[in-house]
Design an enzyme around this catalytic site. Sequence first.
Site, short mmCIF file in Angstrom:
data_model
loop_
_atom_site.label_atom_id
_atom_site.label_comp_id
_atom_site.label_asym_id
_atom_site.label_seq_id
_atom_site.Cartn_x
_atom_site.Cartn_y
_atom_site.Cartn_z
N GLY A 162 0.82 -1.21 0.00
CA GLY A 162 0.00 0.00 0.00
C GLY A 162 0.85 1.25 0.00
CG ASN A 163 -0.42 4.67 -1.56
OD1 ASN A 163 -1.08 5.53 -0.99
ND2 ASN A 163 -0.90 3.97 -2.58
NE ARG A 164 4.82 7.57 4.36
CZ ARG A 164 5.33 8.50 5.16
NH1 ARG A 164 4.81 8.68 6.35
NH2 ARG A 164 6.33 9.24 4.76
CB SER A 165 -2.70 8.33 -0.41
OG SER A 165 -3.70 9.27 -0.65
#
Length: 426
Positions: free
Chosen positions: A220-223
């Site tokens: 995933g990512n940090r958005s």
Amino acid sequence: MTPRNAPDGAAADARPRVVLGVGAGIAAYKVCELLRRLTESGHAVTVVPTEDALRFVGEPTWAALSGRPVATRVWDGVAEVPHVRIGQTADLVFVAPATADLLARAAHGLADDLLTNTLLTARCPVVFAPAMHTEMWEHPATQANVATLRARGAIVVDPASGRLTGRDTGPGRLPDPAELFEVARRVLARGAVGRDLAGRHVVVSAGGTREALDPVRFLGNRSSGLQGYALARTAVARGARVTLVAANVALPDPAGAAVVPVESAARLRDAVLAAAEDADAVVMAAAVADFRPAEYQDAKIKKVEGAGPAPIELVQNPDVLAELGARPHAGQVVVGFAAETHDVLEHGRAKLARKGCDLLVVNQVGADLTFGRPDNAAVVLGADGSAVEIPRGPKEDLADVVWDLVAARLAPPTPGERDVPGRTGP
Ligand code: CTP
């Protein structure tokens, strides 16, 4: 904001004047919270319930929370001509819950109580937040009334979906009062010029995709989704019908937006492309994973003692923005976001051309910039060679500049084509 037409002899009150019209629905109890937020943030609120609304929440509650007398009938305090004065002097009329009956009376210009008189005399922005059972909301009569009110300049905030009073679920819930407060705040901030997206359908993607490795793990990512949600909120307040494709966002649904929750890039692509079909603008604020694991393991991946970590093979995801940009999309404005850590403008220009979008919002990211923060700074590059710098400020301010640039690129609506029954709800 300066108050409109302070009544003769009244001490000048610099607070924005809000008329809170309350319809006879069970959701009236939630409107107490909206009223509290409005008064605590410095608004002078006059509550105008319908007579039947007082069966749900009584006059003392409205009077105590607003700090003002409450009237429902045109025959109360006639010397002050309240049926005209309250509407004329308002900066915003906000009706919640707007029942099917109240929407019908407003659409037909009836003036049989103080609230409907107020609606006829108001020259300020008017917002309706309907709440009712799904069948009543979806009835062609209600939808026609909503379309009429929208065509005349009112903002009608689509109800949320979920559990209704009784056992049924579906569209018809009054949105969260904190989110209704945001609508009121944004509409007041923009004043009478604010409805430039009326009759438009806009699609916003927000958050960050998750690409599953096994039933418990993902890449995933940090958005956080804050920027996309700010875009959705501001578009609602400018009158748009909003589809918000939300990838793993832990934020309350913005009032009036139709939220489509998704997890992976593939599901986000499906949802965005489907919603984009009749959209006037698509804004890709989501952080979409460029790659996903080549294989999904049905069972949790176990570590094997002494064997070390197994490599994860990745494959490319479709580029949704590039796909949107590559399709013939005359009349549709496609907006991308780019997060860059260095050579921001150079990378931005190259990305704009590569993805074929009309506008690209480029921000500089780093460990402590942008992600999860309420503020943002960016430069918006246009396919026409333009560059608009947006100084660091709230993400909603950046969102409003993006919508300004989108609105300037939209073809004028065809008269009669917009705001017709059947095109009103998401
Ligand atoms: N985007 C998309 N589909 C993807 C990846 C990105 O639609 N598979 C969209 C994002 O929503 C964003 C824009 O493309 O609006 C820019 O994304 P970014 O990841 O910065 O661009 P990339 O093309 O991946 O470029 P790079 O990783 O080289 O910076």
